[in-house]
Design a protein around this motif. Structure first.
Motif, PDB file in Angstrom:
ATOM      1  N   TRP A 163       7.124 -13.827   1.766  1.00  0.00           N
ATOM      2  CA  TRP A 163       6.481 -13.067   0.842  1.00  0.00           C
ATOM      3  C   TRP A 163       6.267 -11.653   1.156  1.00  0.00           C
ATOM      4  O   TRP A 163       6.662 -10.405   0.671  1.00  0.00           O
ATOM      5  N   LEU A 164       5.282 -11.410   2.248  1.00  0.00           N
ATOM      6  CA  LEU A 164       5.038 -10.189   2.779  1.00  0.00           C
ATOM      7  C   LEU A 164       6.211  -9.373   3.327  1.00  0.00           C
ATOM      8  O   LEU A 164       5.966  -8.188   3.084  1.00  0.00           O
ATOM      9  N   MET A 165       7.194 -10.029   4.021  1.00  0.00           N
ATOM     10  CA  MET A 165       8.327  -9.417   4.488  1.00  0.00           C
ATOM     11  C   MET A 165       9.150  -8.597   3.240  1.00  0.00           C
ATOM     12  O   MET A 165       9.403  -7.406   3.322  1.00  0.00           O
ATOM     13  N   ASP A 166       9.033  -9.243   2.239  1.00  0.00           N
ATOM     14  CA  ASP A 166       9.986  -8.655   1.088  1.00  0.00           C
ATOM     15  C   ASP A 166       9.073  -7.625   0.555  1.00  0.00           C
ATOM     16  O   ASP A 166       9.625  -6.561   0.034  1.00  0.00           O
ATOM     17  N   ARG A 167       7.663  -7.773   0.390  1.00  0.00           N
ATOM     18  CA  ARG A 167       6.977  -6.890  -0.461  1.00  0.00           C
ATOM     19  C   ARG A 167       6.811  -5.675   0.540  1.00  0.00           C
ATOM     20  O   ARG A 167       6.952  -4.169  -0.257  1.00  0.00           O
ATOM     21  N   VAL A 168       6.561  -5.679   1.809  1.00  0.00           N
ATOM     22  CA  VAL A 168       6.221  -4.478   2.590  1.00  0.00           C
ATOM     23  C   VAL A 168       7.556  -3.860   3.045  1.00  0.00           C
ATOM     24  O   VAL A 168       7.750  -2.674   2.902  1.00  0.00           O
ATOM     25  N   ALA A 169       8.605  -4.671   3.350  1.00  0.00           N
ATOM     26  CA  ALA A 169       9.956  -3.812   3.937  1.00  0.00           C
ATOM     27  C   ALA A 169      11.110  -4.403   3.417  1.00  0.00           C
ATOM     28  O   ALA A 169      12.088  -3.740   3.181  1.00  0.00           O
ATOM     29  N   ARG A 170      11.449  -5.724   3.023  1.00  0.00           N
ATOM     30  CA  ARG A 170      12.679  -6.374   2.904  1.00  0.00           C
ATOM     31  C   ARG A 170      13.184  -5.893   1.366  1.00  0.00           C
ATOM     32  O   ARG A 170      14.345  -5.547   1.231  1.00  0.00           O
ATOM     33  N   ARG A 171      12.173  -5.988   0.420  1.00  0.00           N
ATOM     34  CA  ARG A 171      12.325  -5.765  -0.990  1.00  0.00           C
ATOM     35  C   ARG A 171      11.063  -5.015  -1.553  1.00  0.00           C
ATOM     36  O   ARG A 171      10.377  -5.692  -2.312  1.00  0.00           O
ATOM     37  N   PRO A 172      10.903  -3.871  -1.043  1.00  0.00           N
ATOM     38  CA  PRO A 172       9.699  -3.029  -1.187  1.00  0.00           C
ATOM     39  C   PRO A 172       9.162  -3.115  -2.868  1.00  0.00           C
ATOM     40  O   PRO A 172      10.083  -2.600  -3.610  1.00  0.00           O
ATOM     41  N   ARG A 173       7.712  -3.710  -3.059  1.00  0.00           N
ATOM     42  CA  ARG A 173       7.433  -3.374  -4.300  1.00  0.00           C
ATOM     43  C   ARG A 173       5.912  -3.119  -4.203  1.00  0.00           C
ATOM     44  O   ARG A 173       5.227  -3.299  -3.400  1.00  0.00           O
ATOM     45  N   GLY A 174       5.550  -2.568  -5.552  1.00  0.00           N
ATOM     46  CA  GLY A 174       4.045  -2.204  -5.478  1.00  0.00           C
ATOM     47  C   GLY A 174       3.722  -0.909  -5.218  1.00  0.00           C
ATOM     48  O   GLY A 174       4.630  -0.075  -4.552  1.00  0.00           O
ATOM     49  N   THR A 175       2.348  -0.408  -5.476  1.00  0.00           N
ATOM     50  CA  THR A 175       2.058   0.995  -5.225  1.00  0.00           C
ATOM     51  C   THR A 175       2.157   1.350  -3.854  1.00  0.00           C
ATOM     52  O   THR A 175       2.435   2.489  -3.293  1.00  0.00           O
ATOM     53  N   ARG A 176       1.582   0.423  -2.819  1.00  0.00           N
ATOM     54  CA  ARG A 176       1.739   0.789  -1.435  1.00  0.00           C
ATOM     55  C   ARG A 176       3.292   1.032  -1.041  1.00  0.00           C
ATOM     56  O   ARG A 176       3.483   2.043  -0.296  1.00  0.00           O
ATOM     57  N   ALA A 177       4.055   0.241  -1.501  1.00  0.00           N
ATOM     58  CA  ALA A 177       5.422   0.337  -0.981  1.00  0.00           C
ATOM     59  C   ALA A 177       6.050   1.665  -1.548  1.00  0.00           C
ATOM     60  O   ALA A 177       6.612   2.444  -0.753  1.00  0.00           O
ATOM     61  N   ARG A 178       5.695   1.989  -2.926  1.00  0.00           N
ATOM     62  CA  ARG A 178       6.227   3.135  -3.362  1.00  0.00           C
ATOM     63  C   ARG A 178       5.542   4.646  -2.690  1.00  0.00           C
ATOM     64  O   ARG A 178       6.291   5.442  -2.368  1.00  0.00           O
ATOM     65  N   GLU A 179       4.349   4.358  -2.200  1.00  0.00           N
ATOM     66  CA  GLU A 179       3.746   5.496  -1.412  1.00  0.00           C
ATOM     67  C   GLU A 179       4.381   5.589  -0.040  1.00  0.00           C
ATOM     68  O   GLU A 179       4.554   6.622   0.610  1.00  0.00           O
ATOM     69  N   VAL A 180       4.468   4.576   0.640  1.00  0.00           N
ATOM     70  CA  VAL A 180       5.092   4.515   1.842  1.00  0.00           C
ATOM     71  C   VAL A 180       6.557   4.973   1.980  1.00  0.00           C
ATOM     72  O   VAL A 180       7.047   5.833   2.922  1.00  0.00           O
ATOM     73  N   TYR A 181       7.466   4.483   1.069  1.00  0.00           N
ATOM     74  CA  TYR A 181       8.884   4.800   0.950  1.00  0.00           C
ATOM     75  C   TYR A 181       9.074   6.362   0.450  1.00  0.00           C
ATOM     76  O   TYR A 181      10.312   6.822   0.445  1.00  0.00           O
ATOM     77  N   GLY A 182       8.004   6.774  -0.249  1.00  0.00           N
ATOM     78  CA  GLY A 182       8.252   8.195  -1.135  1.00  0.00           C
ATOM     79  C   GLY A 182       7.805   9.103  -0.070  1.00  0.00           C
ATOM     80  O   GLY A 182       7.805  10.257  -0.301  1.00  0.00           O
ATOM     81  N   ALA A 183       6.797   8.803   1.020  1.00  0.00           N
ATOM     82  CA  ALA A 183       6.525   9.832   2.192  1.00  0.00           C
ATOM     83  C   ALA A 183       7.524  10.483   2.738  1.00  0.00           C
ATOM     84  O   ALA A 183       8.689  10.151   3.063  1.00  0.00           O
TER      85      ALA A 183
END
Length: 241
Positions: free
Chosen positions: A42-62
């Motif tokens: 689940w962590l790999m999906d949420r953080v890197a493989r299939r990013p979701r959530g506010t944190r992911a949008r902030e990271v991949y929008g940087a």
């Protein structure tokens, strides 16, 4: 990395913090109702493989996210006027934006709906669709260049993804894939638990995969443990390099 777990409250907040996860992510995990054993996937999906959530949008929008990979791909492909680029696993859309800035048309594909929304915001002139690398919703010869930036390491079926890339490329179209090598396993570039779920390839394996998918003039350049695979779409399997 072993994470402390209390069935009554879920994961140890300190362990969540170690991955930059906040209250939104914690709530999302608890809402899944999954067992502790499922957390790493689940962590790999949420953080890197299939990013979701506010944190992911902030990271991949940087602006600087994976900028080393993006710049290497842009240098290799040199997109410009007349080019039609498809970026597979487009994330926040920065490569799309930069390719358009150089005069190319650009299309993005991602299997995270959060990333599709983000890419459309960061690169409003691009067409961005929700799709998988192994099943691109485009016809043959639709593009002149294809890119994948820190995507290949997540693909369980790399040959299928490369064959799809070749299918949508016009003959002579350029390929650029920036990925992570085995030597970076366990480093910040490929930490656990992600590394044990990632797909690493030797230079020779990458070359063989690309050739098997219908690419010629294939090569791999290395820099600080990363690999840049490049090639050109052959007209047919009868082409001679």
């Amino acid at each position: 990395m072993a994470l402390a777990y209390d069935p009554a409250v879920g994961l140890d907040p300190n362990a969540m913090d170690a991955f930059g996860l906040g209250a939104e992510d914690r709530a999302a995990w608890l809402a899944t109702g999954l067992s502790e054993e499922a957390f790493d996937d689940w962590l790999m999906d949420r953080v890197a493989r299939r990013p979701r959530g506010t944190r992911a949008r902030e990271v991949y929008g940087a602006e600087d996210v994976h900028d080393f990979a993006r710049l290497a791909i842009l240098d290799a492909l040199a997109p410009g006027l007349g080019d039609r680029l498809i970026d597979i696993g487009c994330g926040g859309g920065l490569l799309l934006r930069d390719a358009i800035g150089r005069g190319a048309e650009a299309t993005g594909v991602d299997h995270s709906d959060d990333m599709v929304v983000l890419a459309r915001k960061r690169a409003p002139a691009a067409a961005v669709v929700l799709a998988a690398a192994e099943a691109l919703p485009f016809g043959e010869n639709a593009f002149t260049a294809v890119s994948m930036s820190i995507v290949f390491v997540f693909l369980p079926h790399p040959l299928a993804a490369l064959r799809e890339s070749r299918r949508v490329l016009a003959p002579g179209g350029r390929l650029a894939v920036y990925t992570t090598s085995e030597e970076l396993r366990g480093t910040p570039a490929a930490p656990e638990p992600f590394a044990s779920r990632a797909f690493f390839h030797s230079d020779a394996e990458l070359i063989a995969l690309a050739k098997g998918a219908g690419f010629g003039a294939v090569s791999v350049d290395r820099h600080d443990g990363a690999q840049l695979l490049t090639g050109r779409a052959l007209r047919s399997n009868l082409d001679i390099e």
